[in-house]
Design an enzyme around this catalytic site. Sequence first.
Site, mmCIF file in Angstrom:
data_model
loop_
_atom_site.group_PDB
_atom_site.id
_atom_site.type_symbol
_atom_site.label_atom_id
_atom_site.label_comp_id
_atom_site.label_asym_id
_atom_site.label_seq_id
_atom_site.Cartn_x
_atom_site.Cartn_y
_atom_site.Cartn_z
ATOM 1 N N LYS A 95 11.893 70.662 -51.645
ATOM 2 C CA LYS A 95 13.224 70.204 -52.099
ATOM 3 C C LYS A 95 13.232 68.703 -52.332
ATOM 4 O O LYS A 95 14.142 67.989 -51.906
ATOM 5 C CB LYS A 95 14.316 70.613 -51.124
ATOM 6 C CG LYS A 95 14.456 72.128 -50.984
ATOM 7 C CD LYS A 95 15.646 72.530 -50.168
ATOM 8 C CE LYS A 95 15.757 74.022 -49.986
ATOM 9 N NZ LYS A 95 14.688 74.621 -49.166
HETATM 10 O O1 LIG Z 1 14.799 76.551 -51.685
HETATM 11 C C1 LIG Z 1 14.831 77.405 -50.809
HETATM 12 O O2 LIG Z 1 13.840 78.080 -50.549
HETATM 13 C C2 LIG Z 1 16.123 77.714 -50.176
HETATM 14 C C3 LIG Z 1 17.241 77.511 -50.958
HETATM 15 C C4 LIG Z 1 18.483 78.005 -50.529
HETATM 16 O O3 LIG Z 1 19.482 77.931 -51.236
HETATM 17 N N1 LIG Z 1 18.555 78.616 -49.319
HETATM 18 C C5 LIG Z 1 17.466 78.775 -48.497
HETATM 19 O O4 LIG Z 1 17.607 79.383 -47.420
HETATM 20 N N2 LIG Z 1 16.243 78.275 -48.891
HETATM 21 C C6 LIG Z 1 15.061 78.382 -48.006
HETATM 22 O O5 LIG Z 1 14.715 79.753 -47.884
HETATM 23 C C7 LIG Z 1 14.308 80.056 -46.545
HETATM 24 C C8 LIG Z 1 15.255 81.081 -45.962
HETATM 25 O O6 LIG Z 1 14.808 81.513 -44.709
HETATM 26 P P1 LIG Z 1 15.404 82.799 -43.964
HETATM 27 O O7 LIG Z 1 16.885 82.624 -43.936
HETATM 28 O O8 LIG Z 1 14.782 82.748 -42.622
HETATM 29 O O9 LIG Z 1 14.985 84.013 -44.760
HETATM 30 C C9 LIG Z 1 14.272 78.733 -45.810
HETATM 31 O O10 LIG Z 1 12.955 78.195 -45.948
HETATM 32 C C10 LIG Z 1 15.252 77.863 -46.571
HETATM 33 O O11 LIG Z 1 14.920 76.488 -46.485
#
Ligand SMILES: O=C(O)c1cc(=O)[nH]c(=O)n1[C@@H]1O[C@H](COP(=O)(O)O)[C@@H](O)[C@H]1O
Length: 280
Positions: A95
């Site tokens: 990011k």
């Molecule tokens: O860019 C990302 O991956 C991201 C964007 C977003 O809008 N929301 C989001 O949760 N993420 C990332 O996606 C992953 C979600 O993780 P879980 O919620 O554990 O499945 C994490 O690494 C967050 O940093």
Amino acid sequence: MSFVQQLRHAERLNDSLLCVGLDPDPAKFPTHWQGDASRIYDFCAAIVDATKDLVLAFKPQIAYFAAHRAEDQLEQLMAHIKRVAPQVPVILDAKRGDIGATAQQYAREAFERFQADAVTLSPFMGRDSIEPYLQYPNKGAILLCRTSNSGGDDWQMQRLADVPGQPRLYEHLAHLAQTEWNHNGQLGLVVGATYPQEIARVRELAPTLPLLIPGVGAQGGDAAATVAAGWRGDATQTTGPIVVNSSRAVLYASRGEDFAAAARRVALETRAVLRPTVAR
Ligand SMILES: O=C(O)c1cc(=O)[nH]c(=O)n1[C@@H]1O[C@H](COP(=O)(O)O)[C@@H](O)[C@H]1O
């Protein structure tokens, strides 16, 4: 092969829309490794080995490595993925977002140091903050568009009075990413699984772009609705792939020594839910 072609290839090969997110938190490690940051590589490599035939991408989150001074373990992990799963592209979730000169260093970090196939970026600083990443042929640059968190409303849902049609900010970004910003076909967009309606809207505005969709699993996003909103048929030259990420639900499926087998079970279940009902 371009990043999009890599995704299409992995989607077909593994019959999957699932991306396993590698967010290693030592506090949540299996009991025998709990709290031990020197096991970050071992933990992630075991997850990769257990799921590499079930995914179309892996997504390591750099903060989980940097916070534990474990960037060397991230380098090792990237090399491991290239060795055991060369067909699976890797998205470095960093990011980043900064002025061009600094962005050049971030791009070098992502693509030369860590050998990522794509990187996540914040587009807040505008087009020239994205350009340095596009100097790397075939690499992907995935822009935050409509994020999965509720605070995303603060900016992304605001309307732009000066743009014809007064689109919301995320809509304007999706349009720019599909058109004038995307001169090399390297851009993708992040849209949260927590907002299926907006996934459909982004897909409408950006039909050929890959969409990274986090938010299924731990964040409670609706996997079936996500696919219905974003998936537009088998990987062809004209439809953008969707990359549906789940991290914690897969990684921490068990605290026991069977953690990798448990992760595989959850990945199998998630892949099955995501598999479109349309025959491939
Ligand atoms: O860019 C990302 O991956 C991201 C964007 C977003 O809008 N929301 C989001 O949760 N993420 C990332 O996606 C992953 C979600 O993780 P879980 O919620 O554990 O499945 C994490 O690494 C967050 O940093």
